[in-house]
Design an enzyme around this catalytic site. Structure first.
Site, mmCIF file in Angstrom:
data_model
loop_
_atom_site.group_PDB
_atom_site.id
_atom_site.type_symbol
_atom_site.label_atom_id
_atom_site.label_comp_id
_atom_site.label_asym_id
_atom_site.label_seq_id
_atom_site.Cartn_x
_atom_site.Cartn_y
_atom_site.Cartn_z
ATOM 1 N N SER A 192 -10.301 119.695 81.108
ATOM 2 C CA SER A 192 -11.449 119.366 80.078
ATOM 3 C C SER A 192 -11.522 117.908 80.059
ATOM 4 O O SER A 192 -10.456 117.304 80.359
ATOM 5 C CB SER A 192 -11.038 119.707 78.485
ATOM 6 O OG SER A 192 -12.028 119.222 77.689
ATOM 7 N N TYR A 239 -5.487 120.277 71.057
ATOM 8 C CA TYR A 239 -6.130 120.999 72.412
ATOM 9 C C TYR A 239 -6.091 119.751 73.670
ATOM 10 O O TYR A 239 -5.938 120.146 74.525
ATOM 11 C CB TYR A 239 -7.453 120.997 71.897
ATOM 12 C CG TYR A 239 -8.420 121.391 73.088
ATOM 13 C CD1 TYR A 239 -8.323 122.708 73.865
ATOM 14 C CD2 TYR A 239 -9.509 120.643 73.634
ATOM 15 C CE1 TYR A 239 -9.451 123.046 74.811
ATOM 16 C CE2 TYR A 239 -10.384 120.855 74.699
ATOM 17 C CZ TYR A 239 -10.281 122.326 75.072
ATOM 18 O OH TYR A 239 -10.997 122.600 76.146
#
Ligand SMILES: NC(=O)c1ccc[n+]([C@@H]2O[C@H](COP(=O)([O-])OP(=O)(O)OC[C@H]3O[C@@H](n4cnc5c(N)ncnc54)[C@H](OP(=O)(O)O)[C@@H]3O)[C@@H](O)[C@H]2O)c1
Length: 267
Positions: free
Chosen positions: A140, A153
């Site tokens: 990501s 995250y």
């Protein structure tokens, strides 16, 4: 198995980026697919709709026996062949550290990092045997730049990126290419990005799973090292290194709030 067959396994194939990736890979002649996620009904429907042979394993990838179950399936259904592993399954649960603590970090690490490492460990011998072969890890842009309430995250994706680079260096000599894709905002079931899509000012920031699927194809079979999706998200990663003060200022300004979009569990 017919000569020229290439077996590709996609985790998180029941929806979003994983589903789009399965559909993209199925277009390539000679592809056989293995679809992995928890929701069996979704995997079955997708397998039946694809133009190539597709099997599936409905499994929670954080489970202790998940890697062995996936490997046993590959051996029973695909002769132990594996040419492409797409580690895509992942999730995010928002919350600041003071409120969500280590438990939230652990939850992210179990799925977004440990499950990837454990599955790769189980399947690496098959990938080496089938070389030239490839692994694509779906990281990501949050694995390069962290925002408030996404620390757990981001930690899992930062870890995934570091481990991916090392694995690339180790597996090159064995014919296993290891690359990664770093999506920005992609509208999916888990990451709807509704706040950004609603406003004309921010809509352009959001892309589609099909665009990520194409990038996964470029990195896996195509042999590229990494791809940001959309490509301009690389600017954020570069600025994080070259101008940390600027990035910190932007990400703590009042207008940065909508950049921590709600994920599926908050909606
Ligand atoms: N969309 C974005 O904005 C964005 C941005 C950057 C990175 N990413 C990354 O891209 C990847 C795919 O995300 P997405 O946007 O496509 O999300 P999504 O629509 O929520 O899809 C996530 C997939 O992972 C599977 N999954 C979740 N937990 C699992 C578990 N414990 N065991 C097995 N499978 C599991 C889900 O299937 P089941 O529920 O059926 O198990 C689903 O197929 C993730 O790694 C995510 O971090 C997404």
């Amino acid at each position: 198995m017919a000569a020229g067959t290439r077996v590709a396994l996609v985790t998180g194939a029941s929806t979003g980026i994983g589903e789009a990736t399965a559909i993209r890979l199925a277009r390539e002649p000679g592809t056989e697919l293995v679809l992995v996620a928890r929701r069996e009904d979704r995997l079955r429907a997708l397998a039946e709709s694809l133009p190539c042979r597709a099997t599936y394993v409905a499994v929670d990838l954080t489970g202790a026996d998940a890697p062995a179950r996936v490997r046993a399936h590959l051996e029973a259904e695909h002769g132990g062949a594996l040419h492409l592993l797409v580690n895509n399954a992942g999730a995010a649960w928002r919350g600041d550290f003071a409120s969500t603590g280590h438990a939230n970090v652990q939850r992210h690490m179990e799925l977004n990092f440990d499950a990837v490492v454990r599955l790769t460990e189980a399947l690496l011998p098959l990938l080496r045997q089938a070389a030239p072969s490839a692994i694509v890890n779906v990281a990501s842009t949050a694995g390069r730049v962290a925002r408030a309430r996404t620390g757990a995250y981001s930690a899992s994706k930062f870890a995934l990126i570091g481990w991916t680079d090392a694995l690339y260096a180790e597996e090159r000599a064995h014919g296993v290419h290891v690359g990664m894709v770093l999506p920005g905002f992609i509208a999916t079931e888990g990451f709807p990005a509704t706040e950004l899509k609603e406003k004309a000012l921010t809509r352009w920031l959001v892309s589609k799973p099909e665009v990520v699927a194409e990038a996964i194809y470029e990195v896996g079979p195509g042999g590229k090292p990494e791809r940001y999706v959309p490509r301009f998200y690389a600017v954020a990663a570069i600025l994080r290194i070259l101008a940390p003060r600027l990035i910190r200022r932007i990400l703590t300004s009042g207008s940065a709030g909508p950049l921590t979009t709600k994920t599926a569990d908050e909606i």
